[in-house]
Design a protein around this motif. Structure first.
Motif, PDB file in Angstrom:
ATOM      1  N   UNK A  70       0.861  -1.279   0.043  1.00  0.00           N
ATOM      2  CA  UNK A  70      -0.038   0.047   0.100  1.00  0.00           C
ATOM      3  C   UNK A  70       0.733   1.315   0.047  1.00  0.00           C
ATOM      4  N   UNK A  71       0.318   2.270  -0.556  1.00  0.00           N
ATOM      5  CA  UNK A  71       1.111   3.488  -0.572  1.00  0.00           C
ATOM      6  C   UNK A  71       0.874   4.394   0.424  1.00  0.00           C
ATOM      7  N   UNK A  72       2.014   5.243   0.778  1.00  0.00           N
ATOM      8  CA  UNK A  72       1.922   6.073   1.849  1.00  0.00           C
ATOM      9  C   UNK A  72       1.982   7.586   1.207  1.00  0.00           C
ATOM     10  N   UNK A  73       1.098   8.309   1.729  1.00  0.00           N
ATOM     11  CA  UNK A  73       0.943   9.846   1.354  1.00  0.00           C
ATOM     12  C   UNK A  73       2.286  10.317   1.158  1.00  0.00           C
ATOM     13  N   UNK A  74       2.886  10.141   2.501  1.00  0.00           N
ATOM     14  CA  UNK A  74       4.077  11.129   3.049  1.00  0.00           C
ATOM     15  C   UNK A  74       5.233  10.683   1.956  1.00  0.00           C
ATOM     16  N   UNK A  75       5.320   9.527   1.294  1.00  0.00           N
ATOM     17  CA  UNK A  75       6.379   9.378   0.274  1.00  0.00           C
ATOM     18  C   UNK A  75       6.461   9.805  -0.874  1.00  0.00           C
ATOM     19  N   UNK A  76       5.147  10.597  -1.277  1.00  0.00           N
ATOM     20  CA  UNK A  76       5.048  11.171  -2.487  1.00  0.00           C
ATOM     21  C   UNK A  76       5.464  12.744  -2.446  1.00  0.00           C
ATOM     22  N   UNK A  77       6.028  12.965  -3.691  1.00  0.00           N
ATOM     23  CA  UNK A  77       6.259  14.538  -3.900  1.00  0.00           C
ATOM     24  C   UNK A  77       5.328  15.132  -4.944  1.00  0.00           C
ATOM     25  N   UNK A  78       4.799  16.360  -4.602  1.00  0.00           N
ATOM     26  CA  UNK A  78       3.763  16.857  -5.471  1.00  0.00           C
ATOM     27  C   UNK A  78       4.405  17.869  -6.442  1.00  0.00           C
ATOM     28  N   UNK A  79       4.055  17.952  -7.580  1.00  0.00           N
ATOM     29  CA  UNK A  79       4.481  18.990  -8.560  1.00  0.00           C
ATOM     30  C   UNK A  79       3.285  19.636  -9.355  1.00  0.00           C
ATOM     31  N   UNK A  80       3.355  20.953  -9.594  1.00  0.00           N
ATOM     32  CA  UNK A  80       2.143  21.590 -10.307  1.00  0.00           C
ATOM     33  C   UNK A  80       2.414  21.525 -11.824  1.00  0.00           C
ATOM     34  N   UNK A  81       1.409  21.400 -12.338  1.00  0.00           N
ATOM     35  CA  UNK A  81       1.540  21.372 -14.004  1.00  0.00           C
ATOM     36  C   UNK A  81       1.592  22.429 -14.667  1.00  0.00           C
ATOM     37  N   UNK A  82       1.689  22.672 -15.822  1.00  0.00           N
ATOM     38  CA  UNK A  82       1.438  23.693 -16.910  1.00  0.00           C
ATOM     39  C   UNK A  82      -0.024  23.426 -17.386  1.00  0.00           C
ATOM     40  N   UNK A  83      -0.949  24.255 -17.121  1.00  0.00           N
ATOM     41  CA  UNK A  83      -2.402  24.100 -17.581  1.00  0.00           C
ATOM     42  C   UNK A  83      -2.596  25.201 -18.785  1.00  0.00           C
ATOM     43  N   UNK A 123     -10.266  14.934  -7.307  1.00  0.00           N
ATOM     44  CA  UNK A 123     -10.388  14.255  -8.655  1.00  0.00           C
ATOM     45  C   UNK A 123      -8.980  13.604  -9.077  1.00  0.00           C
ATOM     46  N   UNK A 124      -8.729  12.492  -8.964  1.00  0.00           N
ATOM     47  CA  UNK A 124      -7.185  12.087  -9.320  1.00  0.00           C
ATOM     48  C   UNK A 124      -7.519  11.013 -10.063  1.00  0.00           C
ATOM     49  N   UNK A 125      -6.484  10.616 -10.823  1.00  0.00           N
ATOM     50  CA  UNK A 125      -6.319   9.244 -11.936  1.00  0.00           C
ATOM     51  C   UNK A 125      -5.951   8.314 -10.875  1.00  0.00           C
ATOM     52  N   UNK A 126      -5.702   6.983 -11.538  1.00  0.00           N
ATOM     53  CA  UNK A 126      -5.275   5.792 -10.648  1.00  0.00           C
ATOM     54  C   UNK A 126      -3.755   6.045 -10.621  1.00  0.00           C
ATOM     55  N   UNK A 127      -2.886   5.232 -10.062  1.00  0.00           N
ATOM     56  CA  UNK A 127      -1.538   5.314  -9.897  1.00  0.00           C
ATOM     57  C   UNK A 127      -1.222   4.473 -11.112  1.00  0.00           C
ATOM     58  N   UNK A 128      -0.409   5.060 -11.846  1.00  0.00           N
ATOM     59  CA  UNK A 128       0.632   4.439 -12.802  1.00  0.00           C
ATOM     60  C   UNK A 128       1.857   4.166 -12.506  1.00  0.00           C
ATOM     61  N   UNK A 129       2.291   2.809 -12.923  1.00  0.00           N
ATOM     62  CA  UNK A 129       3.808   2.477 -12.654  1.00  0.00           C
ATOM     63  C   UNK A 129       4.655   2.804 -13.867  1.00  0.00           C
ATOM     64  N   UNK A 130       5.772   3.281 -13.862  1.00  0.00           N
ATOM     65  CA  UNK A 130       6.899   3.565 -14.808  1.00  0.00           C
ATOM     66  C   UNK A 130       8.138   3.328 -14.467  1.00  0.00           C
ATOM     67  N   UNK A 131       8.935   2.756 -15.487  1.00  0.00           N
ATOM     68  CA  UNK A 131      10.549   2.362 -15.227  1.00  0.00           C
ATOM     69  C   UNK A 131      11.325   3.206 -15.996  1.00  0.00           C
ATOM     70  N   UNK A 132      12.033   4.099 -15.656  1.00  0.00           N
ATOM     71  CA  UNK A 132      13.126   4.621 -16.270  1.00  0.00           C
ATOM     72  C   UNK A 132      14.110   3.777 -16.956  1.00  0.00           C
ATOM     73  N   UNK A 133      14.626   3.908 -18.257  1.00  0.00           N
ATOM     74  CA  UNK A 133      15.604   3.037 -18.744  1.00  0.00           C
ATOM     75  C   UNK A 133      17.043   3.241 -18.107  1.00  0.00           C
TER      76      UNK A 133
END
Length: 407
Positions: A70-83, A123-133
Motif C-alpha cells: 500500500x502507498x504512503x501519502x508522505x512518500x509522494x512529492x507533489x508537482x504543479x503542472x502547466x495548464x 479528482x485523481x487518476x489511478x496510480x500508474x507505474x513507470x520505469x526509467x531506462x
C-alpha cells in the motif's frame, strides 16, 4: 393529458440520450487521456500530459518510488503542472472546451521504478507505474506501428493490445503518423485514447505526424496540446521534428507531412530539416540510428513514389550510415535495403507498415525484399549491443517478417 406527459417525458429522455452520446468525448473533472512521452533524456526524465474540463484550473502530479504494498501519502512529492485552456472545434460536432495539463518529471534515477498519479482536489487518476531506462547499453525493445487512422476503437484497439501483451516491458511505442483520420476531430482522439487506455500511462509514446494529422497545412491543435514531445528540432516544427537518445540508439523524427508533404522543395520546412538532420547526425555518438517519418522513401504502392524525399534526405542518411527508416502512409507492407546512389557504399533498410484496418494493395517493386497486403501489423524491434533484431507480427500474433542487422 396523461398521454401528453408520457410523450413529453419520452421525448425528453431521447433528447438527453442524444446529448449524452454526442458528448461522449467531453472532458470531466476526472483526469483522462493520460499519456507519457519520451523526452530527449529518457534515463532521467519523462513527460506526462492529461485532460480535464475547464472547471479544474490547476493540475498536479504526485510521484514516489514504486512500493511493494500500500502507498504512503508522505512518500509522494507533489508537482504543479502547466495548464492550457483549449477549444476543439470540428464541423457541426459539439465544441469541446478542455484544460490540457502537462509536466516533465526530471532528476529521476535511471533504471528505477516509480508510481505517479495526476489530478487535483478530489479528482485523481489511478496510480500508474513507470520505469526509467538504465544508462547501461543493455538489451531493450520497442514497438513500431504504421498508421492506426481508422476504426480506432473497434479494430485498431486489438493491435495495440496484442502488441502490449506480446512485449509489456517494451521501452516505448513509436508511430509513423496518421494516428487519426480527420485532423482536429476530437471524437476520433477519444477512440485513439480508448484503444490504448492505461497503456499510454505506463509506456511512453513517440510519434511523428502524417498527412491526416494536418488540415489545410495546419497541424491538428490536439498534437502539441495533448502530447509533450521534445522541442529540439528546427524552429516552427517543435513536437514533430526532434531527436531522442535512448540507451545506444538515436531516434530522429522527420516531419514529412508538413507543408503539404514537403511539396515545396525550396521551402523552409524542407531546407531547415535537411540542415538540422545533417547536424544531429554529425554530432551523433550512439551506435544505432533510426529515422521515423510518415512518407515512405520507397513506396510499396504501385502508383506512388516519393523521389523528392530520396533526393533531399537519402544522401544525408547514407553519409552518416543510418541503419533503419520506419514509415507508414501506404497501408500495406514493404521493406528492403536499397539506395538510389550505389556509389555511396551504404544502403539503409527501409520499412513501410500499417497497423489500422484501412488497406491498399502492395505492388511488385524491385526494392522490396519482403512485402504483403491486407494485414494489420505491429513490429517488435530489439537492440542488444551490436545486433538489431526486427520482427513483424500480424494482429493475431503470427510472425510475418523478420531480419537482423549487425554492426
Amino acid at each position: 393529458m396523461k398521454r401528453f406527459q408520457i410523450l413529453f417525458f419520452t421525448a425528453f429522455l431521447f433528447l438527453c440520450a442524444n446529448l449524452l452520446f454526442a458528448q461522449i468525448n467531453a472532458p470531466s473533472p476526472i483526469p483522462d487521456r493520460v499519456v507519457l512521452n519520451l523526452t530527449e533524456n529518457p534515463a532521467t526524465s519523462v513527460a506526462i500530459t492529461w485532460r480535464t474540463d475547464v472547471s479544474v484550473s490547476e493540475g498536479f502530479c504526485e510521484l514516489q518510488p514504486a512500493a511493494e504494498g500500500p502507498l504512503k501519502k508522505e512518500d509522494s512529492k507533489t508537482f504543479k503542472a502547466k495548464t492550457t485552456t483549449i477549444k476543439y472545434e470540428y464541423g457541426d460536432e459539439p465544441v469541446i472546451d478542455a484544460n490540457q495539463h502537462s509536466f516533465i518529471f526530471t532528476d529521476l534515477i535511471p533504471g528505477k521504478k516509480y508510481i505517479y498519479r495526476v489530478g487535483a482536489s478530489d479528482f485523481w487518476s489511478e496510480w500508474f507505474e513507470y520505469q526509467t531506462p538504465s544508462v547501461e547499453n543493455d538489451k531493450f525493445s520497442f514497438i513500431y506501428f504504421g498508421d492506426p487512422q481508422n476504426d480506432l476503437k473497434s479494430q485498431w484497439s486489438r493491435v495495440i493490445r496484442s502488441a502490449y501483451r506480446h512485449a509489456p516491458d517494451c521501452g516505448f511505442m513509436l508511430y509513423c503518423g496518421d494516428l487519426i483520420n480527420r485532423a482536429g476531430r476530437d471524437v476520433e482522439w477519444h477512440e485513439w485514447f480508448h484503444a490504448g487506455s492505461f497503456i499510454y500511462g505506463m509506456v511512453p509514446q513517440v510519434m511523428t505526424p502524417g498527412n491526416h494529422d494536418y488540415n489545410d497545412l495546419m497541424l491538428d491543435p490536439h498534437w502539441n496540446a495533448q502530447f509533450t514531445q521534445p522541442t529540439n528540432g528546427p524552429k516552427g516544427l517543435e513536437g514533430t521534428c526532434f531527436v531522442i537518445d535512448y540507451k545506444n540508439l538515436r531516434i530522429i523524427s522527420i516531419d514529412s507531412a508538413v507543408d503539404s508533404e514537403l511539396e515545396n522543395e525550396n521551402g523552409y520546412p524542407m531546407q531547415a530539416q535537411k540542415v538540422w538532420l545533417d547536424s544531429v547526425l554529425q554530432a551523433n555518438t550512439k551506435k544505432w540510428v533510426i529515422v521515423t517519418t510518415h512518407l515512405p522513401f520507397y513506396s510499396p504502392k504501385e502508383n506512388r513514389d516519393n523521389k523528392h524525399l530520396r533526393k533531399h534526405f537519402q544522401p544525408i542518411l547514407e553519409k552518416y550510415k543510418v541503419d533503419l527508416v520506419l514509415s507508414g502512409h501506404d497501408h500495406s507492407y514493404g521493406r528492403g535495403r536499397v539506395s538510389d546512389n550505389p556509389q555511396a557504399g551504404h544502403k539503409v533498410m527501409y520499412v513501410v507498415s500499417v497497423s489500422g484496418p484501412k488497406m491498399y494493395e502492395a505492388g511488385d517493386k524491385d526494392w522490396m525484399e519482403h512485402s504483403g497486403a491486407d494485414k494489420q501489423l505491429y513490429q517488435l524491434i530489439s537492440i542488444d549491443g551490436n545486433e538489431l533484431s526486427y520482427q513483424s507480427y500480424t494482429a493475431s500474433g503470427e510472425l510475418f517478417d523478420e531480419f537482423i542487422l549487425n554492426k
